[in-house]
Design an enzyme around this catalytic site. Structure first.
Site, PDB file in Angstrom:
ATOM      1  N   GLU A 148     -26.871  15.815  99.732  1.00  0.00           N
ATOM      2  CA  GLU A 148     -27.946  16.511 100.435  1.00  0.00           C
ATOM      3  C   GLU A 148     -29.280  16.424  99.711  1.00  0.00           C
ATOM      4  O   GLU A 148     -29.338  16.341  98.489  1.00  0.00           O
ATOM      5  CB  GLU A 148     -27.589  17.983 100.619  1.00  0.00           C
ATOM      6  N   GLU A 247     -26.009  29.332 105.025  1.00  0.00           N
ATOM      7  CA  GLU A 247     -26.298  29.265 103.594  1.00  0.00           C
ATOM      8  C   GLU A 247     -27.662  29.909 103.336  1.00  0.00           C
ATOM      9  O   GLU A 247     -28.590  29.274 102.847  1.00  0.00           O
ATOM     10  CB  GLU A 247     -26.269  27.815 103.091  1.00  0.00           C
TER      11      GLU A 247
END
Length: 265
Positions: A148, A247
């Site tokens: 990511e 998240e």
């Protein structure tokens, strides 16, 4: 399942092993974690306790990070960090065994910060090697390695989807590993100045997982300015079928108040 709760950043008022049950009680069927231990190779009893907490709660572990170093201290992964590469390699089998025991098949590998005094090319060569080793490790259980972009850490070199995909393509070309994918974290991308709509359109076939938080502030959807629901709809409309990872940070008594109960699982 539509959503999965990241229990390393949410429900933090509870002991870590109680969080899967708390997520289940809130109506969710899935949870994900950053690496839940302070070292790369925890004691077997600690691993057993973690696996048992997942099983007892009745949730599915949908994602797990490889050991990433001291995250509160500023570390952002060991993948491209020569001095600590052995720790990552020692961690691969443990991560894979946890995946095998829990049914988890997605594993996030934080790339690592640039190290002062080292050439970027040296780190990137090692990064590709270690990602290939990680992919090989989890391939035996049908797993996927996620990579990511990250914001808020200038030394972390992967800041855009294109940065990540360049690394993944290198791993495939040089090492033949293809069970890797883009973790599309809309918060990190937006904070880094990306055109998230364009990223979704251009890279939807490379998206292996999605995580959300609003900006500014990394709070719950609706606390900031990002069109998160639109992005989720665009991803779903384009064929993304996996869960969306929650998240974000919040101190609210009900951290999931923004999401109707009947839409959580």
């Amino acid at each position: 399942m539509p959503y999965t709760v990241n229990c390393s950043i949410l429900l933090t008022g509870r002991p870590l092993l109680e969080r899967p049950q708390a997520a289940r009680d809130a109506g969710f069927a899935g949870v994900e974690f950053w690496w839940p231990f302070p070292v790369a190779v925890p004691a077997e009893a600690e691993v057993d306790a973690f696996v048992q907490a997942i099983a007892d709660s009745g949730v599915q572990l949908t994602g797990l990070n490889f050991f990433a170093g001291d995250m509160p201290g500023g570390d952002r992964g060991l993948v491209s960090w020569p001095a600590r590469s052995p720790e990552l390699r020692d961690n691969l089998d443990i991560v894979t065994r946890i995946g095998e025991r829990t049914g988890c098949r997605q594993f996030n590998a934080l790339y690592g910060n640039r190290v002062e005094g080292l050439e970027a090319a040296e780190q990137d060569t090692l990064g590709a090697e270690n990602l290939a080793l990680a992919a090989q490790a989890v391939d035996r259980i049908g797993g996927t390695v996620l990579l990511e972009p990250v914001s808020g850490t200038p030394a972390y070199p992967l800041k855009t989807s294109a940065d990540v995909l360049q690394v993944l393509d290198r791993v495939a070309t040089q090492h033949g590993a293809t069970n890797l994918g883009l973790l599309l974290d809309v918060y990190h991308l937006a904070v880094n100045g990306a055109d998230v709509d364009r990223d979704i359109e251009a890279h939807r076939d490379r998206v292996a997982h999605v995580q959300i938080a609003d900006a500014p502030g990394r709070g719950a959807p609706g606390s900031g300015d990002l069109p998160i629901q639109q992005w989720i709809e665009d991803l779903r409309g384009g064929g993304y079928t996996g869960p969306v990872g929650l998240e974000y940070k919040t101190d609210a008594d009900d951290p999931f108040a923004w999401l109707p109960t009947d839409q959580r699982s």
